[in-house]
Design a protein around this motif. Structure first.
Motif, mmCIF file in Angstrom:
data_model
loop_
_atom_site.group_PDB
_atom_site.id
_atom_site.type_symbol
_atom_site.label_atom_id
_atom_site.label_comp_id
_atom_site.label_asym_id
_atom_site.label_seq_id
_atom_site.Cartn_x
_atom_site.Cartn_y
_atom_site.Cartn_z
ATOM 1 N N SER A 50 5.760 3.744 10.872
ATOM 2 C CA SER A 50 5.792 2.986 9.612
ATOM 3 C C SER A 50 7.094 3.169 8.838
ATOM 4 O O SER A 50 7.077 3.268 7.624
ATOM 5 N N ASP A 54 0.840 -1.191 0.000
ATOM 6 C CA ASP A 54 0.000 0.000 0.000
ATOM 7 C C ASP A 54 0.882 1.252 0.000
ATOM 8 O O ASP A 54 2.064 1.204 0.364
ATOM 9 N N GLU A 55 0.302 2.387 -0.374
ATOM 10 C CA GLU A 55 1.087 3.611 -0.476
ATOM 11 C C GLU A 55 1.560 4.126 0.866
ATOM 12 O O GLU A 55 2.437 4.971 0.915
ATOM 13 N N ASN A 56 1.058 3.596 1.971
ATOM 14 C CA ASN A 56 1.492 4.040 3.290
ATOM 15 C C ASN A 56 2.678 3.229 3.825
ATOM 16 O O ASN A 56 3.060 3.384 4.980
ATOM 17 N N LEU A 57 3.260 2.386 2.993
ATOM 18 C CA LEU A 57 4.423 1.585 3.392
ATOM 19 C C LEU A 57 5.661 2.027 2.618
ATOM 20 O O LEU A 57 5.566 2.437 1.463
ATOM 21 N N ASN A 98 -9.813 2.243 -1.097
ATOM 22 C CA ASN A 98 -9.567 0.838 -0.744
ATOM 23 C C ASN A 98 -10.458 -0.164 -1.466
ATOM 24 O O ASN A 98 -9.991 -1.194 -1.936
ATOM 25 N N ASN A 108 -2.044 5.118 -7.348
ATOM 26 C CA ASN A 108 -1.992 6.096 -6.267
ATOM 27 C C ASN A 108 -3.350 6.767 -6.097
ATOM 28 O O ASN A 108 -4.009 7.109 -7.078
ATOM 29 N N THR A 160 -0.490 -3.449 4.265
ATOM 30 C CA THR A 160 -0.870 -2.074 4.544
ATOM 31 C C THR A 160 -0.567 -1.707 5.985
ATOM 32 O O THR A 160 -0.407 -2.586 6.837
ATOM 33 N N PHE A 161 -0.505 -0.407 6.233
ATOM 34 C CA PHE A 161 -0.369 0.123 7.587
ATOM 35 C C PHE A 161 -1.697 0.739 8.030
ATOM 36 O O PHE A 161 -1.821 1.270 9.107
ATOM 37 N N ASP A 162 -2.713 0.643 7.178
ATOM 38 C CA ASP A 162 -4.036 1.231 7.419
ATOM 39 C C ASP A 162 -4.847 0.321 8.337
ATOM 40 O O ASP A 162 -5.461 -0.644 7.887
ATOM 41 N N THR A 202 4.482 -1.996 -5.693
ATOM 42 C CA THR A 202 3.915 -0.945 -4.858
ATOM 43 C C THR A 202 2.708 -0.378 -5.589
ATOM 44 O O THR A 202 2.552 -0.568 -6.803
#
Length: 108
Positions: free
Chosen positions: A78, A6-9, A35, A31, A52-54, A24
């Protein structure tokens, strides 16, 4: 296995899974996609899992509609230096042959 970060990693996390085909969200030019739509794109593109970090994702989606495993990485921050410590736990699930659709919480 085909994995999507995910874009948060941090993208460096790709190197922690050399036995797998890892992309990615940016690699796929997905981007900013919400979800639910992201999960649909992943199924259509043959992905097996999302990392993900979500932490809210597990409560926002009806996973019975998807065949995707979602690894929710849980840590204090993260950064790659912290999240790389969770990679062995993710790899253990990937190699277990018991991948289930929906969220799997991976924590320190």
């Amino acid at each position: 296995m085909r994995l999507l970060l995910d874009e948060n990693l941090p993208k460096r996390l790709k190197q922690d899974f050399p036995a797998h085909e890892v992309f990615t969200v940016r690699d796929k030019q997905w981007n900013g996609i919400k979800n639910g739509e992201l999960l649909k794109l992943m199924v259509a593109d043959g992905f097996h899992a999302l990392l993900t970090f979500d932490k809210n994702l597990q409560y926002q989606q009806n996973f019975s509609k998807y065949t995707i495993t979602v690894f929710v990485l849980t840590a204090r921050i993260s950064t790659y230096e912290v999240l790389t410590g969770l990679s062995a736990k993710v790899e253990k699930h990937l190699n277990s042959g018991r991948m289930t659709a929906g969220p799997i919480i991976i924590s320190q």
